[in-house]
Design a protein around this motif. Structure first.
Motif, short mmCIF file in Angstrom:
data_model
loop_
_atom_site.label_atom_id
_atom_site.label_comp_id
_atom_site.label_asym_id
_atom_site.label_seq_id
_atom_site.Cartn_x
_atom_site.Cartn_y
_atom_site.Cartn_z
N ILE A 200 0.74 -1.24 -0.03
CA ILE A 200 0.09 -0.07 0.03
C ILE A 200 0.72 1.49 -0.03
CG2 ILE A 200 -1.78 -0.98 1.09
CD1 ILE A 200 -1.33 0.23 3.76
N HIS A 201 2.15 1.22 0.73
CA HIS A 201 2.98 2.22 0.64
C HIS A 201 3.28 2.54 -0.98
CE1 HIS A 201 6.54 4.20 3.03
NE2 HIS A 201 6.30 4.81 1.79
N MET A 202 3.83 1.56 -1.62
CA MET A 202 3.85 1.66 -3.17
C MET A 202 2.75 2.09 -4.01
SD MET A 202 5.67 -1.21 -5.52
CE MET A 202 3.89 -2.13 -5.73
N LEU A 203 1.67 1.57 -3.59
CA LEU A 203 0.27 2.32 -4.44
C LEU A 203 0.21 3.73 -4.05
CD1 LEU A 203 -1.72 -0.95 -4.19
CD2 LEU A 203 -0.51 -0.09 -5.93
N MET A 204 0.27 3.97 -2.75
CA MET A 204 0.27 5.41 -2.63
C MET A 204 1.23 6.38 -3.14
SD MET A 204 -0.70 4.89 1.81
CE MET A 204 -0.28 6.60 1.98
N ALA A 205 2.45 5.75 -3.21
CA ALA A 205 3.39 6.66 -3.80
C ALA A 205 3.10 6.97 -5.21
CB ALA A 205 4.67 6.09 -3.82
N LEU A 206 2.52 5.80 -5.87
CA LEU A 206 1.96 6.09 -7.41
C LEU A 206 0.90 7.14 -7.57
CD1 LEU A 206 2.73 4.67 -10.04
CD2 LEU A 206 0.85 2.97 -9.70
N ARG A 207 -0.02 7.21 -6.61
CA ARG A 207 -0.87 8.01 -6.49
C ARG A 207 -0.29 9.61 -6.73
NH1 ARG A 207 -4.50 4.91 -5.99
NH2 ARG A 207 -5.77 4.68 -4.23
N LEU A 208 0.79 9.97 -6.38
CA LEU A 208 1.56 11.19 -6.25
C LEU A 208 2.08 11.42 -7.69
CD1 LEU A 208 3.15 11.36 -2.90
CD2 LEU A 208 0.49 11.36 -3.41
N SER A 209 1.84 10.86 -8.70
CA SER A 209 2.75 10.72 -9.88
C SER A 209 2.48 12.27 -10.45
CB SER A 209 2.19 9.73 -11.21
OG SER A 209 0.91 9.75 -11.20
#
Length: 475
Positions: A200-209
């Protein structure tokens, strides 16, 4: 309700019948208030809210997985304000109690693991909340009577805090002293919780693209390198039981209540039929004539249910599981990251992860049956190409996230794929970009509510059209 090893949450009060030596001790001890808090039972109670994050009618309508056969206003965006209070006073308050407790019972598993799991779940619930509403009470929330009017934190600050919360949990989870009890998702296995937290940390990071690509890339790689969900057996899944109080939402709707209110949407069925998608038979039942027929989204009148494909029978059994965070999601994220140059490999790595994601998705939904997969991967609309890589990754992720509507809606808002048209005859409304705050906030928390609305990152009013922070309209 579930028994103790089946998720029921009862605090056992011991009663002393023999060996009591001090009368004062007996009369001054409250048997219903144990000296040590059962953190694992609070965690289990919080986990029982998880299905509602995915199995939600509105969530499945926004990304157009389903279409209404009746009560068609739901798909025409007539409801603007949605209530978030139950998640605050339910799971989040439980988890905050675990995190701040000084009296957790070590007999229920390592105390540091109980706290770490509570932090991970807190991050997961708040991620869901902030992606629906944007700015929210966070740093001043969950204080009980100490603060009944919490200020709203900016979504960017909430994301920063959630990244830190996940880092803290990851650093303290240990395998050395056994699993925690009463965990109804992972059975207390700390390695599984680590992988989920990193995913979820990785998926959250993707949200900031589209708002902070440098931070997004850094947080993405940190989580990826720490170890993510790496097979379907490690998926974050809520498993329902064959009992009324713990049954699947769609079983309740279709079977117990006899409400065939939802058919699969025409955009989804048309895409899946056109590509010979092997998941279609799982997602949908055939109509009365033996065909797969999707219902046009947002019609102004009720329709004849028998003419359309209803939700697949295997997905609306009493015990049907709810897929929340999955291996396929992680692979689609890696494919997008490779395409964007965040991780090595370029288009070659993007294509590899993309194909693996589709296979993982087919295996997940079709019980490991990959019949038709090879043919599906060669379809022109599916086969990876450098020129169409980003669009195809996003589109196949949309197909995979079926019924996990709010998560899919967030990815659609971020990427713009697949291209979806708003419901017709809806007074020129567009597909929602966020949900309105609870109407009670205007009265109960007026000053903080007004401040939050006046400082929306891209302007607008408290309605479905304003955008959350990471939904940058300029990119």
């Amino acid at each position: 309700m579930r028994k103790i090893n089946k998720y029921i949450l009862i605090l056992a009060a011991g009663v002393c019948f023999t060996g009591c030596t001090k009368f004062d001790d007996d009369i001054n001890t409250n048997p219903n208030k144990p000296a040590k808090v059962s953190g694992t039972q609070l965690i289990a109670n919080s986990e029982m809210y998880l299905p509602g994050i995915a199995n939600n009618a509105y969530g499945s309508l926004y990304p157009q997985y389903l279409a209404n056969t009746t009560y068609i206003d739901d798909a025409r965006y007539t409801t603007v304000n949605f209530n978030f209070y139950s998640l605050y006073y339910g799971p989040l308050m439980n988890l905050e109690s675990v995190i701040n407790s000084k009296t957790l019972d070590g007999n229920e598993g390592p105390v540091e693991n109980q706290v770490a799991v509570a932090k991970i779940l807190k991050a997961y619930f708040f991620w869901h909340l902030t992606d629906r509403w944007g700015d929210l009470p966070y740093s001043q929330a969950l204080k009980g009577s100490e603060n009944l009017n919490p200020a709203y934190d900016k979504q960017e600050q909430i994301y920063d805090n959630l990244f830190l919360l996940l880092d803290e949990a990851n650093a303290t989870l240990t395998n050395s002293t056994g699993a925690i009890k009463n965990d109804i998702v992972y059975g207390g296995a700390s390695l599984s919780w680590k992988k989920f937290a990193n995913t979820i940390h990785m998926l959250m990071a993707l949200r900031l693209s589209k708002v902070n690509e440098n931070k997004a890339k850094t947080e993405f790689n940190k989580a990826l390198n720490a170890g993510i969900i790496d097979n379907n057996a490690a998926n974050f899944v809520y498993k329902h039981l064959a009992e009324e109080t713990n049954e699947n939402y769609w079983y309740t709707s279709y079977t117990r209540q006899g409400r065939n209110w939802y058919a699969l949407s025409k955009p989804l069925v048309d895409l899946m039929q056109g590509t010979a998608d092997p998941r279609l038979a799982t997602y949908a039942d055939k109509n009365a004539k033996g065909n797969y027929v999707g219902l046009a989204y947002g019609l102004s009148d009720a329709v004849k249910v028998e003419e359309y494909s209803l939700l697949g029978s295997n997905l609306r059994k009493q015990t049907s599981p709810v897929y929340l965070v999955t291996y396929a999601q992680a692979l689609f994220a890696k494919a997008e990251a490779a395409k964007a140059g965040w991780i090595p490999g370029g288009d070659a790595a993007a294509e590899t992860n993309y194909k693996q994601a589709i296979e993982a998705s087919v295996r997940q939904w079709n019980n490991n049956d990959v019949t038709g997969l090879d043919n599906f991967l060669t379809q022109p609309e599916v086969a990876y190409t450098a020129a169409e890589g980003t669009r195809k990754i996003a589109t196949q992720r949309w197909v995979h996230l079926f019924l996990n509507g709010y998560e899919s809606w967030s990815e659609w808002r971020r990427t713009g794929f697949p291209v979806l048209a708003p419901a017709p005859n809806n007074n020129n409304k567009q597909i929602p970009r966020r949900e309105g705050y609870p109407t009670q906030e205007r009265l109960n928390n007026t000053n903080n509510y007004n401040q939050a609305v006046s400082s929306f990152p891209y302007g607008g009013s408290d309605n479905l059209d304003a955008r959350v922070w990471w939904d940058n309209p300029n990119k």
